[in-house]
Design an enzyme around this catalytic site. Structure first.
Site, mmCIF file in Angstrom:
data_model
loop_
_atom_site.group_PDB
_atom_site.id
_atom_site.type_symbol
_atom_site.label_atom_id
_atom_site.label_comp_id
_atom_site.label_asym_id
_atom_site.label_seq_id
_atom_site.Cartn_x
_atom_site.Cartn_y
_atom_site.Cartn_z
ATOM 1 C CB THR A 128 -30.492 30.479 19.850
ATOM 2 O OG1 THR A 128 -30.903 31.129 18.646
ATOM 3 C CG2 THR A 128 -31.735 29.893 20.501
ATOM 4 C CD GLU A 130 -34.717 32.213 15.381
ATOM 5 O OE1 GLU A 130 -35.907 31.895 15.318
ATOM 6 O OE2 GLU A 130 -34.226 33.105 14.670
ATOM 7 C CE1 TYR A 152 -32.721 25.561 17.804
ATOM 8 C CE2 TYR A 152 -33.178 27.904 17.562
ATOM 9 C CZ TYR A 152 -32.279 26.869 17.776
ATOM 10 O OH TYR A 152 -30.948 27.145 17.980
HETATM 11 P P1 NAP Z 1 -25.924 21.903 13.570
HETATM 12 O O1 NAP Z 1 -24.883 22.066 12.520
HETATM 13 O O2 NAP Z 1 -27.325 21.656 13.175
HETATM 14 O O3 NAP Z 1 -25.438 20.724 14.543
HETATM 15 C C1 NAP Z 1 -26.286 20.145 15.491
HETATM 16 C C2 NAP Z 1 -25.598 18.946 16.077
HETATM 17 O O4 NAP Z 1 -26.462 18.342 17.056
HETATM 18 C C3 NAP Z 1 -25.281 17.832 15.051
HETATM 19 O O5 NAP Z 1 -24.011 17.315 15.348
HETATM 20 C C4 NAP Z 1 -26.354 16.801 15.336
HETATM 21 O O6 NAP Z 1 -25.985 15.496 15.005
HETATM 22 C C5 NAP Z 1 -26.440 16.930 16.845
HETATM 23 N N1 NAP Z 1 -27.635 16.306 17.413
HETATM 24 C C6 NAP Z 1 -28.937 16.527 17.088
HETATM 25 N N2 NAP Z 1 -29.736 15.755 17.839
HETATM 26 C C7 NAP Z 1 -28.939 15.024 18.658
HETATM 27 C C8 NAP Z 1 -29.184 14.046 19.651
HETATM 28 N N3 NAP Z 1 -30.416 13.667 19.983
HETATM 29 N N4 NAP Z 1 -28.130 13.504 20.301
HETATM 30 C C9 NAP Z 1 -26.872 13.862 19.985
HETATM 31 N N5 NAP Z 1 -26.569 14.782 19.033
HETATM 32 C C10 NAP Z 1 -27.596 15.354 18.382
HETATM 33 O O7 NAP Z 1 -25.943 23.180 14.540
HETATM 34 P P2 NAP Z 1 -24.839 24.322 14.733
HETATM 35 O O8 NAP Z 1 -25.112 25.419 13.783
HETATM 36 O O9 NAP Z 1 -23.505 23.704 14.821
HETATM 37 O O10 NAP Z 1 -25.264 24.894 16.172
HETATM 38 C C11 NAP Z 1 -24.715 24.370 17.360
HETATM 39 C C12 NAP Z 1 -25.622 24.732 18.527
HETATM 40 O O11 NAP Z 1 -25.742 26.134 18.641
HETATM 41 C C13 NAP Z 1 -27.037 24.213 18.411
HETATM 42 O O12 NAP Z 1 -27.480 23.893 19.714
HETATM 43 C C14 NAP Z 1 -27.820 25.383 17.863
HETATM 44 O O13 NAP Z 1 -29.177 25.282 18.243
HETATM 45 C C15 NAP Z 1 -27.111 26.517 18.560
HETATM 46 N N6 NAP Z 1 -27.088 27.805 17.867
HETATM 47 C C16 NAP Z 1 -26.664 27.880 16.578
HETATM 48 C C17 NAP Z 1 -26.565 29.114 15.969
HETATM 49 C C18 NAP Z 1 -26.064 29.251 14.555
HETATM 50 O O14 NAP Z 1 -26.279 30.324 13.974
HETATM 51 N N7 NAP Z 1 -25.378 28.278 14.018
HETATM 52 C C19 NAP Z 1 -26.903 30.281 16.704
HETATM 53 C C20 NAP Z 1 -27.309 30.141 18.015
HETATM 54 C C21 NAP Z 1 -27.384 28.917 18.607
HETATM 55 P P3 NAP Z 1 -26.288 14.873 13.528
HETATM 56 O O15 NAP Z 1 -25.115 15.274 12.693
HETATM 57 O O16 NAP Z 1 -26.361 13.435 13.817
HETATM 58 O O17 NAP Z 1 -27.573 15.476 13.052
HETATM 59 O O1 F7E Z 2 -33.194 31.436 8.335
HETATM 60 C C1 F7E Z 2 -35.365 33.307 6.008
HETATM 61 C C2 F7E Z 2 -36.037 32.608 7.174
HETATM 62 O O2 F7E Z 2 -32.868 28.979 8.502
HETATM 63 C C3 F7E Z 2 -32.844 32.797 8.401
HETATM 64 C C4 F7E Z 2 -30.217 28.480 13.244
HETATM 65 O O3 F7E Z 2 -28.830 28.245 13.291
HETATM 66 O O4 F7E Z 2 -29.912 30.833 13.512
HETATM 67 C C5 F7E Z 2 -30.484 29.855 12.666
HETATM 68 O O5 F7E Z 2 -31.884 30.033 12.573
HETATM 69 C C6 F7E Z 2 -33.960 33.647 7.828
HETATM 70 C C7 F7E Z 2 -35.357 33.314 8.346
HETATM 71 O O6 F7E Z 2 -31.738 30.548 10.158
HETATM 72 C C8 F7E Z 2 -35.309 30.973 3.238
HETATM 73 O O7 F7E Z 2 -37.450 32.777 7.115
HETATM 74 C C9 F7E Z 2 -35.860 33.037 3.556
HETATM 75 O O8 F7E Z 2 -36.033 34.517 8.623
HETATM 76 O O9 F7E Z 2 -30.904 30.439 7.882
HETATM 77 P P1 F7E Z 2 -32.144 30.260 8.649
HETATM 78 P P2 F7E Z 2 -32.570 30.945 11.466
HETATM 79 O O10 F7E Z 2 -33.975 30.543 11.376
HETATM 80 O O11 F7E Z 2 -32.288 32.380 11.724
HETATM 81 C C10 F7E Z 2 -30.405 30.844 14.856
HETATM 82 C C11 F7E Z 2 -29.660 31.901 15.624
HETATM 83 C C12 F7E Z 2 -30.389 29.519 15.493
HETATM 84 O O12 F7E Z 2 -30.254 29.392 16.701
HETATM 85 C C13 F7E Z 2 -30.795 28.364 14.648
HETATM 86 O O13 F7E Z 2 -30.333 27.135 15.214
HETATM 87 O O14 F7E Z 2 -34.004 33.407 6.422
HETATM 88 N N1 F7E Z 2 -35.420 32.553 4.747
HETATM 89 N N2 F7E Z 2 -35.819 32.090 2.624
HETATM 90 C C14 F7E Z 2 -35.054 31.280 4.580
HETATM 91 N N3 F7E Z 2 -34.546 30.390 5.443
HETATM 92 C C15 F7E Z 2 -34.249 29.153 4.969
HETATM 93 N N4 F7E Z 2 -33.691 28.247 5.799
HETATM 94 N N5 F7E Z 2 -34.496 28.798 3.659
HETATM 95 C C16 F7E Z 2 -35.022 29.679 2.756
HETATM 96 O O15 F7E Z 2 -35.241 29.345 1.601
#
Ligand code: NAP
Ligand code: F7E
Length: 341
Positions: A128, A130, A152
């Site tokens: 990620t 992050e 995270y």
């Molecule tokens: P998400 O919607 O939060 O999905 C996470 C998945 O992981 C859910 O299916 C959840 O199951 C499952 N999970 C959590 N704990 C588990 C466990 N102990 N055993 C088995 N399954 C488990 O995340 P996403 O946005 O699809 O992201 C997919 C991956 O990419 C994640 O690893 C995330 O950290 C990474 N990532 C996401 C982004 C983004 O912007 N979306 C960017 C960079 C990296 P439940 O439904 O049961 O909770």
């Molecule tokens: O926050 C700001 C917050 O929670 C984005 C995950 O998929 O992407 C995701 O992580 C920004 C942050 O995503 C609110 O402070 C303001 O700066 O949508 P977010 P994230 O933290 O960037 C990365 C790539 C991953 O890997 C992660 O799994 O938005 N922000 N106000 C807020 N954020 C939230 N959630 N809620 C607010 O009210």
């Protein structure tokens, strides 16, 4: 013969879109979910793949190393996509241990299983943006140093490096996609884009008055999840395992994403005030539709992220195809439809 792919996190945003993508490519998909008191297959149902005969749903909590091993042994997939995670950054500050157990040890169990059972299995780790955290370069690519700012991010950094280590130590095809934020109508409701688009729809229909947000100044490089799951697959089809940044190369503030999202529903927003007193006002009605709640501030913030996807462009011909305006439109329209019916 058709390939078999194992996906962890099948119930999440990316897991569902990736399953749909691979089923279209005629893969057999082993979709791993963790048992909970209420079933949460709604994304698979929404994408109309829940009943697909090539989708096999398997009960697997990735913190159980024995089960990880036995599932890998039983299904012998060609490819494993490890998408399961505690993925909400804010929650990782409250639950750092469980976040680390899932995000760091989970991938390690899979890598060990591959090493012991079949080194030909290809492994994708969901790394990620992050991990860049307090950025060390204005735009981030595969060579930019990392500086995690949350439990995270730190947990994902371990997973990133252990994946590289198994690649280098045992010749396993273990690859990392360093994905910048990617969103969709199926995004979890606590993430900021979905929180905003859902609130836009509820405010439009008079079901919500005010949207409370945290730091409006943070900037993110947001793309569309559908583009990114294709990139995951391309990363595993490459000649050799490597790390790839997937991003749009553009970023925007939370404030401006909110403006775009409200505009899609014909509401023009102007901002007044400063810091905690900043207010977003609907110009037509004069209503304060956005306010700040400090509870959404994070103990340590990632102020800005901007990805450089040149390597994925050049080596994989991967490109993000969806503009932020289009993404906001797709998400708002979906939420207007679901709230309105
Ligand atoms: P998400 O919607 O939060 O999905 C996470 C998945 O992981 C859910 O299916 C959840 O199951 C499952 N999970 C959590 N704990 C588990 C466990 N102990 N055993 C088995 N399954 C488990 O995340 P996403 O946005 O699809 O992201 C997919 C991956 O990419 C994640 O690893 C995330 O950290 C990474 N990532 C996401 C982004 C983004 O912007 N979306 C960017 C960079 C990296 P439940 O439904 O049961 O909770
Ligand atoms: O926050 C700001 C917050 O929670 C984005 C995950 O998929 O992407 C995701 O992580 C920004 C942050 O995503 C609110 O402070 C303001 O700066 O949508 P977010 P994230 O933290 O960037 C990365 C790539 C991953 O890997 C992660 O799994 O938005 N922000 N106000 C807020 N954020 C939230 N959630 N809620 C607010 O009210």
């Amino acid at each position: 013969m058709n390939k078999t792919a194992l996906i962890t996190g099948i119930t999440g945003q990316d897991g569902a879109y990736l399953a749909m993508f691979l089923l279209e490519k005629k893969y057999r998909v082993i979709g791993c979910y963790r048992r909970s008191s209420t079933v949460n297959f709604w994304r698979l149902i929404e994408l109309e793949i829940f009943e697909e005969s090539n989708l096999v749903l398997v009960d697997l909590d990735i913190t159980d190393p024995m089960n990880v091993c036995s599932v890998v042994r039983k299904y012998r997939p060609n490819e494993i996509y490890n998408l399961a995670a505690q993925s909400f950054v804010a929650s990782s500050f409250e639950n750092p241990v469980i976040t680390t157990n899932i995000n760091s040890l989970g991938p390690l169990y899979f890598l060990e299983a591959i090493k012991l059972i079949d080194k030909n299995i290809r492994f994708y780790q969901a790394s990620t943006s992050e991990m860049y955290g307090k950025i060390q370069n204005p735009s981030q690519d595969e060579n930019t140093p990392f500086y995690p700012r949350s439990p995270y991010a730190a947990s994902k950094l371990y997973a990133h490096w252990i994946t590289i280590n198994y690649r280098e130590s045992y010749g396993i095809f273990a690859a990392c996609g360093i994905l910048f934020n990617h969103e969709s109508p199926l995004r979890g409701e606590e993430f900021v884009t979905k929180k905003i688009t859902l609130a836009v729809a509820k405010i439009k229909y008079g079901l919500q008055k005010t949207l409370y947000l945290g730091n409006l100044n943070a900037r993110r490089d947001w793309g569309y999840a559908k583009d990114y799951v294709k990139g995951m697959w391309q990363i595993l089809q490459a000649e050799k395992p490597d790390n790839y940044v997937l991003a749009t190369g553009k970023n925007e503030t939370i404030r401006n994403f909110a403006v775009l999202a409200f505009r899609t529903a014909d509401m023009e927003i102007k901002f007044e005030g400063d810091k905690e007193n900043e207010i977003g006002i609907d110009i037509k009605t004069g209503n304060s539709v956005i306010r700040i709640d400090k509870k959404h501030y994070r103990p340590a913030e990632v102020d800005t992220l901007l990805g450089n996807p040149k390597k994925a462009n050049n080596e994989l011909s991967w490109k993000a195809t969806t503009s932020l305006e289009k993404l906001a439109e797709i998400m708002v329209e979906y939420d207007l439809k679901s709230i309105g019916t």
